[in-house]
Scaffold this motif. Sequence first.
Motif, mmCIF file in Angstrom:
data_model
loop_
_atom_site.group_PDB
_atom_site.id
_atom_site.type_symbol
_atom_site.label_atom_id
_atom_site.label_comp_id
_atom_site.label_asym_id
_atom_site.label_seq_id
_atom_site.Cartn_x
_atom_site.Cartn_y
_atom_site.Cartn_z
ATOM 1 N N ILE A 1 5.258 2.318 7.381
ATOM 2 C CA ILE A 1 4.006 2.987 7.630
ATOM 3 C C ILE A 1 3.055 2.169 6.683
ATOM 4 O O ILE A 1 2.025 1.476 6.944
ATOM 5 N N PHE A 2 3.557 2.154 5.425
ATOM 6 C CA PHE A 2 2.590 1.755 4.457
ATOM 7 C C PHE A 2 2.265 0.218 4.515
ATOM 8 O O PHE A 2 1.322 -0.318 4.393
ATOM 9 N N ALA A 3 3.666 -0.330 4.751
ATOM 10 C CA ALA A 3 3.451 -1.674 5.094
ATOM 11 C C ALA A 3 2.594 -2.140 6.111
ATOM 12 O O ALA A 3 1.693 -3.247 6.077
ATOM 13 N N SER A 4 2.392 -1.350 7.237
ATOM 14 C CA SER A 4 1.674 -1.751 8.507
ATOM 15 C C SER A 4 0.089 -1.794 7.821
ATOM 16 O O SER A 4 -0.921 -2.554 8.267
ATOM 17 N N LEU B 1 9.453 -2.323 -1.078
ATOM 18 C CA LEU B 1 9.353 -2.779 0.270
ATOM 19 C C LEU B 1 8.163 -2.789 0.961
ATOM 20 O O LEU B 1 7.810 -3.809 1.700
ATOM 21 N N SER B 2 7.370 -1.701 0.829
ATOM 22 C CA SER B 2 6.054 -1.951 1.474
ATOM 23 C C SER B 2 5.393 -3.170 1.103
ATOM 24 O O SER B 2 4.602 -3.801 1.795
ATOM 25 N N LEU B 3 5.348 -3.342 -0.219
ATOM 26 C CA LEU B 3 4.373 -4.553 -0.768
ATOM 27 C C LEU B 3 5.033 -5.693 -0.070
ATOM 28 O O LEU B 3 4.419 -6.695 0.221
ATOM 29 N N CYS B 4 6.282 -5.894 0.015
ATOM 30 C CA CYS B 4 6.980 -7.155 0.326
ATOM 31 C C CYS B 4 6.838 -7.275 1.825
ATOM 32 O O CYS B 4 6.474 -8.392 2.250
ATOM 33 N N VAL B 5 7.169 -6.180 2.487
ATOM 34 C CA VAL B 5 7.264 -6.205 4.229
ATOM 35 C C VAL B 5 5.790 -6.499 4.556
ATOM 36 O O VAL B 5 5.467 -7.302 5.379
#
Lengths: 324, 288
Positions: free
Chosen positions: A135-138, A199-203
Amino acid sequence: MLYQDTVDSEVLVHRPWFVASIFAAVLAVSLMFNLSGTAFGDLMRPVIGDPLQSGIYGRVAIAFVIAVMFCVNIVLIGFAPLRVQIGIVWAELLLLFLGFFNAFNLNMPFIWEHLPYLITQGVVTTIYVSAVSLIFASIIAMIAAIAKLSSNGFAYALASFYTSFFRGLPLLIQIYLIYLGLPQLGIVINAVPSGILALSLCVGAYMTEIFRAGIQSIDRGQWEASRSIGFGFGLTIRKIILPQALPVIIPPMGNTFIAMLKDSSLVSVLGVWELTFLARTIGQPTFHHMEMLITAAMIYWILSACLEVLQSRLEHHFARSKVR
Amino acid sequence: MTATDIDHLIGLNGGDSSMATGNVRRIPVSSQALSGQKQVPMSADKIIEATHVSKWYGSFRALTDVNLTVRKGERIVICGPSGSGKSTLIRCFNRLEANQEGEIRVNGMLLHNKMRNVTEVRKNVGMVFQHFNLFPHMTVLMNCMAGPMWIKGVPEAQAKQTALKYLERVRIPEQANKYPVQLSGGQQQRVAIARSLCMEPAVMLFDEPTSALDPEMVSEVLETMTSLARDGMTMVCVTHEMGFARAVADRIIFMDKGRIVEEANPNDFFTNPHHERTRLFLSQILSH
């Protein structure tokens, strides 16, 4: 589907030369290994006598039977309709695969004993970490993609620096940097949140590029039509551009999500009790490494398969305005 | 080429042509006094008023000192060779393109680069594109309802009613629940017209609406446009359909190299073109 020519050609697996060469290949491969000691050799006992005593004759006989079975199998599959073919080949590969794992002599009671805990603790944590990061990544990706497409130099620089940095660093190092590095600046983050953050930042950085490409794939005329009706930027993006970009975005997004689900195993280095961590820690003390690792592998596979199904459902859903 | 040659080519009968020559009213163009010359009474509202409009693409000058006034109820046809700036001009009217010099007023509102102002203007200006630009992910009905619902805050039931009314108006209410790709080009263009009408604009801009259509479908779109014109819609059309221009236009504007070269009523324009460039253009498009 690839482009289907209208010219009928004979099914490949029904051509004698093809079947013959497959037969030869399977025979040769089977001859290279001595299969007389396996369960299959035991099945051949009525013909070749004691498999271990049968020598070269037994070896050839076993290889011959395997090659014949293989060829009959592919010829028969050639007659079936497409969907049945797919189903049979899947089922056979799965059986072979199970047979392969079976050869490890896994301790099944050990697996059954620990499976519930692996699911209630490990799988739940893995899904939790992945879903929240997703969700954060999106959100990050959407903002960064628009920033990268904007004519604002400040926004573009920020977004391109972000994607460059987080795509350029190994995820494992990012996780360490966030978990071990930030506390030195006085910011202490627990293991789970720092895993989610990394994970969020990378994805998000990978997804930025996917979103950008999706938005750019939409014809300029759509923007013009939307703006000329009087829709503002937000409305145009939300209601006109994104819905059309989604069919383009979904296949690479599915890719990214599946990759992220598996990359969440890297969070195990922080001692988060997710699937990989538990599989290793439960298996280690009693040297049941393989049992736990294979179980974890199967669980990851099942989770990924769920995402694959979801992806194909979504693709199907968004294809409806393309039907003529 | 003489005037009679052209009459012959566009199927003017003799009576018509003699009537036309009876009241020749040519307007000298490219003078800045153009906006002062009126064909419609002073009292008519000015819907679009462009003064000294110039535009550059990099170092290429696309528009040079264009002056044009469109009054309520007027039908204007803009024609000219490709690259003459006609599309650029009408795209300036709802600021899909920005002019660097001059002023454009739409419905009394000065167009400048403030977003709020531009959006306000766009709500009052309908635009029909060469390539339709319908929203492919929405049904025909939703294409028509989206504008009123999302911008004007019209309730769904009422928006649907309006949409159906205008789909009826362009004579395709039965396609309301289909997606644009399921329609023919002519039908898509009529939906695009209905979509613009749903916003109940003060003026409709047509940017070569029939250029991307199969020959068979041109007439259905032109009929729709003609019936709109008959109902008193203010229209500015960039088109090469000279039959339409003759039948519908109050004024025909001929552009070349970013300038308005000639501006005349249809009879004068076809029977007695003033400018050499106009004659050449007419002979070329009417002689095939």
